[in-house]
Design a protein around this motif. Sequence first.
Motif, PDB file in Angstrom:
ATOM      1  N   ALA A  54       0.836  -1.200   0.000  1.00  0.00           N
ATOM      2  CA  ALA A  54       0.000   0.000   0.000  1.00  0.00           C
ATOM      3  C   ALA A  54       0.873   1.254   0.000  1.00  0.00           C
ATOM      4  CB  ALA A  54      -0.906   0.000   1.228  1.00  0.00           C
ATOM      5  N   VAL A  56       0.479   5.311   0.877  1.00  0.00           N
ATOM      6  CA  VAL A  56      -0.454   6.223   1.531  1.00  0.00           C
ATOM      7  C   VAL A  56       0.076   7.659   1.470  1.00  0.00           C
ATOM      8  CG1 VAL A  56      -1.650   6.733   3.708  1.00  0.00           C
ATOM      9  CG2 VAL A  56      -1.103   4.355   3.111  1.00  0.00           C
ATOM     10  N   GLU A  57      -0.815   8.569   1.086  1.00  0.00           N
ATOM     11  CA  GLU A  57      -0.478   9.999   1.002  1.00  0.00           C
ATOM     12  C   GLU A  57       0.042  10.492   2.358  1.00  0.00           C
ATOM     13  OE1 GLU A  57      -3.857  12.182  -0.356  1.00  0.00           O
ATOM     14  OE2 GLU A  57      -2.855  14.122  -0.312  1.00  0.00           O
ATOM     15  N   VAL A  59       2.404   9.590   4.009  1.00  0.00           N
ATOM     16  CA  VAL A  59       3.241   8.592   4.679  1.00  0.00           C
ATOM     17  C   VAL A  59       4.343   8.185   3.685  1.00  0.00           C
ATOM     18  CG1 VAL A  59       3.355   6.297   5.721  1.00  0.00           C
ATOM     19  CG2 VAL A  59       1.337   7.745   6.082  1.00  0.00           C
ATOM     20  N   HIS A  60       3.913   7.771   2.491  1.00  0.00           N
ATOM     21  CA  HIS A  60       4.870   7.328   1.474  1.00  0.00           C
ATOM     22  C   HIS A  60       5.148   8.371   0.405  1.00  0.00           C
ATOM     23  CE1 HIS A  60       3.043   3.565   3.061  1.00  0.00           C
ATOM     24  NE2 HIS A  60       4.316   3.259   3.156  1.00  0.00           N
ATOM     25  N   SER A 228      14.227  -1.090  -1.256  1.00  0.00           N
ATOM     26  CA  SER A 228      13.107  -0.197  -0.979  1.00  0.00           C
ATOM     27  C   SER A 228      13.419   0.689   0.221  1.00  0.00           C
ATOM     28  CB  SER A 228      11.823  -0.993  -0.760  1.00  0.00           C
ATOM     29  OG  SER A 228      12.023  -2.030   0.163  1.00  0.00           O
ATOM     30  N   ASP A 229      14.201   0.172   1.168  1.00  0.00           N
ATOM     31  CA  ASP A 229      14.463   0.922   2.408  1.00  0.00           C
ATOM     32  C   ASP A 229      15.905   1.419   2.535  1.00  0.00           C
ATOM     33  OD1 ASP A 229      11.882   0.541   3.173  1.00  0.00           O
ATOM     34  OD2 ASP A 229      12.313  -1.144   4.500  1.00  0.00           O
ATOM     35  N   GLU A 279      14.093   3.422  -1.736  1.00  0.00           N
ATOM     36  CA  GLU A 279      13.271   3.623  -2.940  1.00  0.00           C
ATOM     37  C   GLU A 279      14.083   3.700  -4.237  1.00  0.00           C
ATOM     38  OE1 GLU A 279      10.408   6.755  -2.247  1.00  0.00           O
ATOM     39  OE2 GLU A 279       9.292   5.396  -0.962  1.00  0.00           O
ATOM     40  N   LYS A 334      19.180   0.761  10.768  1.00  0.00           N
ATOM     41  CA  LYS A 334      17.852   1.315  10.496  1.00  0.00           C
ATOM     42  C   LYS A 334      17.797   2.329   9.360  1.00  0.00           C
ATOM     43  CE  LYS A 334      17.431   4.986  13.913  1.00  0.00           C
ATOM     44  NZ  LYS A 334      16.409   5.608  14.733  1.00  0.00           N
ATOM     45  N   TYR A 336      15.081   5.239   7.475  1.00  0.00           N
ATOM     46  CA  TYR A 336      14.246   6.242   8.109  1.00  0.00           C
ATOM     47  C   TYR A 336      13.004   6.524   7.299  1.00  0.00           C
ATOM     48  CZ  TYR A 336      16.490   9.669   4.965  1.00  0.00           C
ATOM     49  OH  TYR A 336      16.962  10.349   3.883  1.00  0.00           O
ATOM     50  N   ASN A 337      12.011   7.022   8.006  1.00  0.00           N
ATOM     51  CA  ASN A 337      10.765   7.401   7.379  1.00  0.00           C
ATOM     52  C   ASN A 337      10.862   8.866   6.999  1.00  0.00           C
ATOM     53  OD1 ASN A 337       8.149   8.350   6.889  1.00  0.00           O
ATOM     54  ND2 ASN A 337       7.279   6.686   8.102  1.00  0.00           N
ATOM     55  N   HIS A 338      10.804   9.141   5.697  1.00  0.00           N
ATOM     56  CA  HIS A 338      11.023  10.509   5.214  1.00  0.00           C
ATOM     57  C   HIS A 338      10.162  11.550   5.886  1.00  0.00           C
ATOM     58  CE1 HIS A 338      13.367   8.682   2.164  1.00  0.00           C
ATOM     59  NE2 HIS A 338      12.346   8.064   1.618  1.00  0.00           N
ATOM     60  N   SER A 340       8.143  11.112   8.779  1.00  0.00           N
ATOM     61  CA  SER A 340       7.773  10.966  10.173  1.00  0.00           C
ATOM     62  C   SER A 340       8.835  11.639  11.023  1.00  0.00           C
ATOM     63  CB  SER A 340       7.697   9.484  10.511  1.00  0.00           C
ATOM     64  OG  SER A 340       8.217   9.228  11.778  1.00  0.00           O
ATOM     65  N   GLU A 342       9.956  10.308  13.618  1.00  0.00           N
ATOM     66  CA  GLU A 342      10.798   9.232  14.146  1.00  0.00           C
ATOM     67  C   GLU A 342      11.892   8.887  13.155  1.00  0.00           C
ATOM     68  OE1 GLU A 342       8.328   5.884  15.340  1.00  0.00           O
ATOM     69  OE2 GLU A 342       6.647   7.257  15.265  1.00  0.00           O
TER      70      GLU A 342
ATOM     71  N   MET B   1      11.963   2.181   6.155  1.00  0.00           N
ATOM     72  CA  MET B   1      10.868   2.688   6.996  1.00  0.00           C
ATOM     73  C   MET B   1      10.692   1.794   8.212  1.00  0.00           C
ATOM     74  SD  MET B   1       8.410   3.890   3.989  1.00  0.00           S
ATOM     75  CE  MET B   1       9.165   4.880   2.704  1.00  0.00           C
ATOM     76  N   THR B   2      11.321   2.241   9.254  1.00  0.00           N
ATOM     77  CA  THR B   2      11.459   1.420  10.435  1.00  0.00           C
ATOM     78  C   THR B   2      10.123   1.032  11.035  1.00  0.00           C
ATOM     79  OG1 THR B   2      13.403   2.709  10.860  1.00  0.00           O
ATOM     80  CG2 THR B   2      12.655   1.295  12.633  1.00  0.00           C
ATOM     81  N   SER B  96      -3.041  -6.039   4.216  1.00  0.00           N
ATOM     82  CA  SER B  96      -2.396  -4.738   4.288  1.00  0.00           C
ATOM     83  C   SER B  96      -3.253  -3.853   5.191  1.00  0.00           C
ATOM     84  CB  SER B  96      -2.297  -4.159   2.879  1.00  0.00           C
ATOM     85  OG  SER B  96      -1.707  -2.893   2.930  1.00  0.00           O
TER      86      SER B  96
END
Lengths: 343, 343
Positions: A54, A56-57, A59-60, A228-229, A279, A334, A336-338, A340, A342, B1-2, B96
């Motif tokens: 999935a 999500v706007e 988030v991704h 992807s990560d 990505e 780890k 990271y989430n672009h 977030s 965190e 994305m942790t 998902s």
Amino acid sequence: MTEKRRDEFGLISYLTRRHPTPLPLAKRIEVGNGDDAAVVAGRSGYNWIVCCDAMVEDVHFKRQTMLPHDIGHKALASNISDVAAMGGIPLFYLVSLGLPRTWNEEEVAGIYDGMAELASQHNMALIGGDTVAVPGPLTLTVTVLGEVEHGLALRRSSARPGDSIFVTGTVGDSAGGLHILLQERWGVANIPDEWSALAACHRQPEPHVQAGRILAESGQRIALNDISDGLASEAWEIAEASGVQIVLNEAEIPLSDELIRYAKTSGKDALEWAFYGGEDYRLVGSIAGEHKEEISRAFAAENLSLYWIGRVEAGKAGVLLKRSNGEVTLLPKKGYNHFSEEK
Amino acid sequence: MTEKRRDEFGLISYLTRRHPTPLPLAKRIEVGNGDDAAVVAGRSGYNWIVCCDAMVEDVHFKRQTMLPHDIGHKALASNISDVAAMGGIPLFYLVSLGLPRTWNEEEVAGIYDGMAELASQHNMALIGGDTVAVPGPLTLTVTVLGEVEHGLALRRSSARPGDSIFVTGTVGDSAGGLHILLQERWGVANIPDEWSALAACHRQPEPHVQAGRILAESGQRIALNDISDGLASEAWEIAEASGVQIVLNEAEIPLSDELIRYAKTSGKDALEWAFYGGEDYRLVGSIAGEHKEEISRAFAAENLSLYWIGRVEAGKAGVLLKRSNGEVTLLPKKGYNHFSEEK
């Protein structure tokens, strides 16, 4: 649910019009769109590959950094890349779109176009999907079915001491591209020519299906993962799944000239993007040292890139980085989430 | 994305612990959870069935009417029902989950439990999935893979003049149950015993897989659809896909005693619920009149319900209703969205 139904046939008829089902696949579809479920035929000697992801706007992706066309492209690309990372051939896809009322028809058509064009490049067929109006962020869930010869699927857990580590393209470009797209002075529609190739790496990554096929068809023991990560996180997954230590050589990590130039211009670290950006959708993996030459030749014959970036050793599962000055350090796992807080 | 990664393995390890993979399926999984994609083996003589459906908070359910367990159950049930409506056997599923921060761990475990229990009843195996934190309503997308013998898939388009129309259970119970659950004086956790069976029809519908298998295995020409949007809407789909006219007999539409009693108590029309309520997940279809007896016997032998409710005629595609007083009227097509202003 009338609204759902209306949208459902809208999406499917739009995509089918834009991108007719390739003939070799049409023969394998016993029941296509428009019934309760799709029914498709397998091929003798092959197993099925299935994945579902999935997007999500906020988030991704953000609308600031991705045009609708890019969103459709990337949602399908990330699933095709998962099939490539198993050594497989992507065949069919299903789409579930949760659509907020703030998106207009032209934008939705853009999302569909992005998917249809990529599906067409890979000769894939749409076999199901629906669209539902949602009171939240846009959510695009894609399911991809592919196939791979019995026993040839490439797992993360196949790395062994003595293997060499490879990657099928430059890394970090997508993260560099995102950094460009996040600059307020440009915006997605107005990137300077100089940086547009990097931005494109983020907006429309190309999954490495052909590379995956060469690796699977070699019949060798190969560990494989798609990026992807970020390279660090993917190498860690292979190390942990295989119970081995991976040593990457800093000097051998392939960075594009554009990325190096942009990193310098913006005062950033290109290697940091390579390890933790993600990505890129290149493939990273390992193969016994004695098969390096053979695999390199097979890639060269198809004009595909292949870089040797390290080796596998016995030891505690993990990833080490050998710096250009000879120093060896643990490469943190780890990603990271672009978007977030965190990290 | 942790964060995604952490949740991903949480979901999968939780579900695997709660519900181990059934042995006959384990043998068919070449690569299961935890790699880029799952790889599964087909069976010679069978085709694959694939479907994917999303359930969104405040669109398809409200927390007021569904416990977390119910949400998990129903998201999987609606996909299993799509496989049943093709005459197939559900085998594998992927999940998902888009999860807002307002849901706590116990609630999320409830969603997983609802899926694991239903999957266990149907001997299904989880082969993939992920969870991602989202800034919007909870979205649960389930992909189900099943199989059906070559050439035996049951389509909506197979109805022919002279066929008899059947349904595999009472209809309208789910909509009656929803009406009960929406009464503020009760709420989902406090339904009077008298109405709890009806409420359960809404919260935990049972897909009719065994009925679908009897129909497919009969080898007869059968049109089939599952009742997700109400009997009227599903009959219209068969009529339009087959290019036939369907005449339903009001007196033969099966309504449960509880539904009739509750409709009377609340001043509502049970038939309206039957035609336009939806989410009953019974199967509705048609078969040549000469095979009625044989199919009735096959259902009786397995203690399964089967009701004959009308017939197929030549004429303009559509659905007519023969009232108990002999009057024949057009049965309007559209279902309704429970929570939307658009009826």
